[in-house]
Design an enzyme around this catalytic site. Sequence first.
Site, mmCIF file in Angstrom:
data_model
loop_
_atom_site.group_PDB
_atom_site.id
_atom_site.type_symbol
_atom_site.label_atom_id
_atom_site.label_comp_id
_atom_site.label_asym_id
_atom_site.label_seq_id
_atom_site.Cartn_x
_atom_site.Cartn_y
_atom_site.Cartn_z
ATOM 1 N N ASP A 242 -16.323 -8.373 -7.051
ATOM 2 C CA ASP A 242 -17.070 -7.847 -7.794
ATOM 3 C C ASP A 242 -17.242 -8.125 -8.876
ATOM 4 O O ASP A 242 -16.211 -7.673 -9.284
ATOM 5 C CB ASP A 242 -17.453 -6.855 -6.355
ATOM 6 N N HIS B 50 -21.275 -15.408 -12.573
ATOM 7 C CA HIS B 50 -21.005 -15.882 -11.118
ATOM 8 C C HIS B 50 -19.432 -16.811 -11.943
ATOM 9 O O HIS B 50 -18.506 -16.949 -11.733
ATOM 10 C CB HIS B 50 -21.472 -16.452 -10.748
ATOM 11 N N LEU C 61 0.649 -21.774 -1.793
ATOM 12 C CA LEU C 61 -0.401 -21.373 -1.846
ATOM 13 C C LEU C 61 -1.890 -21.688 -0.777
ATOM 14 O O LEU C 61 -1.874 -22.655 -0.832
ATOM 15 C CB LEU C 61 -0.785 -20.901 -2.722
ATOM 16 N N ARG D 126 -15.816 0.283 -0.691
ATOM 17 C CA ARG D 126 -16.144 -0.944 0.396
ATOM 18 C C ARG D 126 -15.239 -1.748 0.917
ATOM 19 O O ARG D 126 -15.074 -2.429 0.203
ATOM 20 C CB ARG D 126 -17.577 -1.091 0.281
#
Length: 257
Positions: free
Chosen positions: A36, A53, A147, A210
């Site tokens: 975020d 972004h 991974l 959140r």
Amino acid sequence: MKNKINFEQTIQLNEQDLLKIIDRQKLPKHIAIIMDGNGRWALKRGLPRSVGHLAGAESLKGIVEICYELKIEVLTVYGFSTENWKRPQQEINYLMNLIIEYLNKEIGELCKKGVRVNSIGTLQELPQSVQDVIANSVERSRDNSGLVLNLALNYGGRLEITNAVRAIAEAVEVGCLKASQVDIQTITDHLYTAGLPDPDLLIRTAGEFRISNFLLWQLAYSEIWFTNVLWPDFRRQHLLSALVDYQQRERRFGGLQ
Ligand code: FPP
């Protein structure tokens, strides 16, 4: 790690010092990240959100690298949520193109490192070009054993659970399964994450506290680590700080010490 070390102390440490503190035997198997703060990062610089972004995609590269180096089994990142369609079309388009660009540019290097690309979410609602590049990356990396880079795209935890319940109800309806046989494992096996361990550690950046519809079922016993650092500023050291903190926690899973 005998003496506890707090976050203020860890942020004074450089990567080498942090690596010395970390116990390689007690690393999380699965790290999940809510990346975020891209928009705020750009806004602070007077730049369009898209630049945030783009910088976020760069951060992701560094974090994939350290997770691979530490031999973390799974890294799940929240790339696009089922709620992100509410954003302006221009931003959605930018994000879709960024996913395509990221995978096209990175897949060669990811394969060299043995990273396996996986995705979770309602992929069939993504633009065909995005679906194609995901399918191609998954296919090219399918035999890799390092991974697992798990991309949550058009992902929503409530929708995931709803779909699982629906599939189970259908199995009951046609008589393949008895209602009394439905247990926690049945639901777990019907989620997008079937076969993957639950996240041990959830990281959320940008000072929000959140879960935002992310991995609602799977996060039941995850340790959560929040930071004010905006995702485009999130570096290897931050992940290592989170790991130091994680290793100092006592995980009881509802039991006693
Ligand atoms: C949240 O920040 C971030 C997103 C909705 C997109 C995350 C995408 C990336 C990090 C790009 C790379 C991803 C992949 C999968 C290649 P925000 O825009 O909500 O930030 P804000 O809260 O500051 O506005």
